[in-house]
Design a protein around this motif. Sequence first.
Motif, PDB file in Angstrom:
ATOM      1  N   UNK A  39       0.832  -1.204   0.000  1.00 38.23           N
ATOM      2  CA  UNK A  39       0.000   0.000   0.000  1.00 38.23           C
ATOM      3  C   UNK A  39       0.864   1.252   0.000  1.00 38.23           C
ATOM      4  N   UNK A  40       1.945   1.238   0.781  1.00 36.64           N
ATOM      5  CA  UNK A  40       2.830   2.401   0.833  1.00 36.64           C
ATOM      6  C   UNK A  40       3.569   2.568  -0.488  1.00 36.64           C
ATOM      7  N   UNK A  41       3.957   1.457  -1.084  1.00 34.32           N
ATOM      8  CA  UNK A  41       4.622   1.528  -2.391  1.00 34.32           C
ATOM      9  C   UNK A  41       3.692   2.145  -3.439  1.00 34.32           C
ATOM     10  N   UNK A  42       2.430   1.735  -3.434  1.00 34.16           N
ATOM     11  CA  UNK A  42       1.471   2.295  -4.391  1.00 34.16           C
ATOM     12  C   UNK A  42       1.278   3.792  -4.159  1.00 34.16           C
ATOM     13  N   UNK A  43       1.300   4.200  -2.894  1.00 36.46           N
ATOM     14  CA  UNK A  43       1.107   5.609  -2.578  1.00 36.46           C
ATOM     15  C   UNK A  43       2.296   6.475  -2.920  1.00 36.46           C
TER      16      UNK A  43
END
Length: 410
Positions: free
Chosen positions: A200-204
């Motif tokens: 999720x953090x990578x996508x953000x």
Amino acid sequence: MKIAIVGAGIVGVTTAYELASDGHEVTVFDQRSAAAEEASFATAGLLAPLLLSPWAVPGFGHALRLLGPHATLRLAGGLSKAHLAWVWRWRAASAANSAPAAALERLAQYSQARAQTIASQHELDFETSEGRLVLLRTEQERAALQPALQVLRDCGVAVSEIDAAAAHKIEPGLSPEAPLAGAIHLPNASAGNCRLFAQLLRQGTQGSGVHFVFNTRVDRISSNPTGLAVQGEPDLRRFDAVVLCAGMASAALMPAMGVHLSMTAVYGYSVSAPLRESTHAPRASVVDMAQQISITRLGQRVRIAGGAELAGADAEHHTPTLQRLYRTLNDWFPGGAQLSSNLQIWRGARTMLPDGAPVIGASGVPGVWLNTGHGAGGWALACGSARVVADLMAQREPAVSLDGLGMRRF
């Protein structure tokens, strides 16, 4: 600055996030095809407190055993001289209680708060739970934990020693037939899905100052000029700084620059099973200290994690270790999970130094920084370590003291 990060596990992704938040242009390289595909894939999920987590600080709070069916560390066949040397240093560090337990716990508490801040700011739902029980089969186990409990109390961690009846009220799914002498209640402990948080953090961060380059292996790090050599490319990719967050690959890349990290990969297991009956499953997380096994509720699944072995990356799964995971789950939460189908069985590396502490900060080589060697505490320490590295690179004093950690190994 233009910064390269080697490794897209939880430590690499959080480091990229913090550096991008400071305004840097960040590129993350990983040999796999997605974030959190190796050591961060199916971890136990435990965040702070750290000291009572299985294998968080080897030899602190539990007995060291190298032989027998209940060995703390399983020595598999084909051990190298490097493995044996590491075991010797590990035993020496553990016997001397030299692991910087208080410093690690402070970092874990800071990291937990940082993870909660990031999740709140970006609305990340990563299957969290609050509270933890450390289950004690005997009063001798309680006595053995007192040094670790004192460290936790000195660090301001809420700790309660409770009897079996109180433990059953907190976790009503616990089997009434299991031998339970009491428990340690950690009301402010938390757990969550490490891989989900990383993804999720990578996508953000993608497109907001961070670029991910997957399926790409870094063969060499250069300090003059600063950069890295990518497999199959004739020219060096130049950066203002490089941060190594790649576990054992970090140790492999540093000797060419005169830096040696005495890390080894200690492999552990996890089994993720679909929830069967919610009332018979854990509400949050529990730790069986005698078995060094954790049982954690992650959304609609239960994850059982434990075991520690020195063996090759491609070694076959050790059936007795997996059976011990199943048996421990059934001891405490019979009927809580479906063990007959849809299981995810995982064997992953914990990249550790002998004293259990990570390497965080400048490597001593100009332009090259380290954030690696977090061992079983990778998820618990990731967000805090990332913020510390970003602060150090900006020549700011970190918000958490690194006394007891640092670069003393060189």
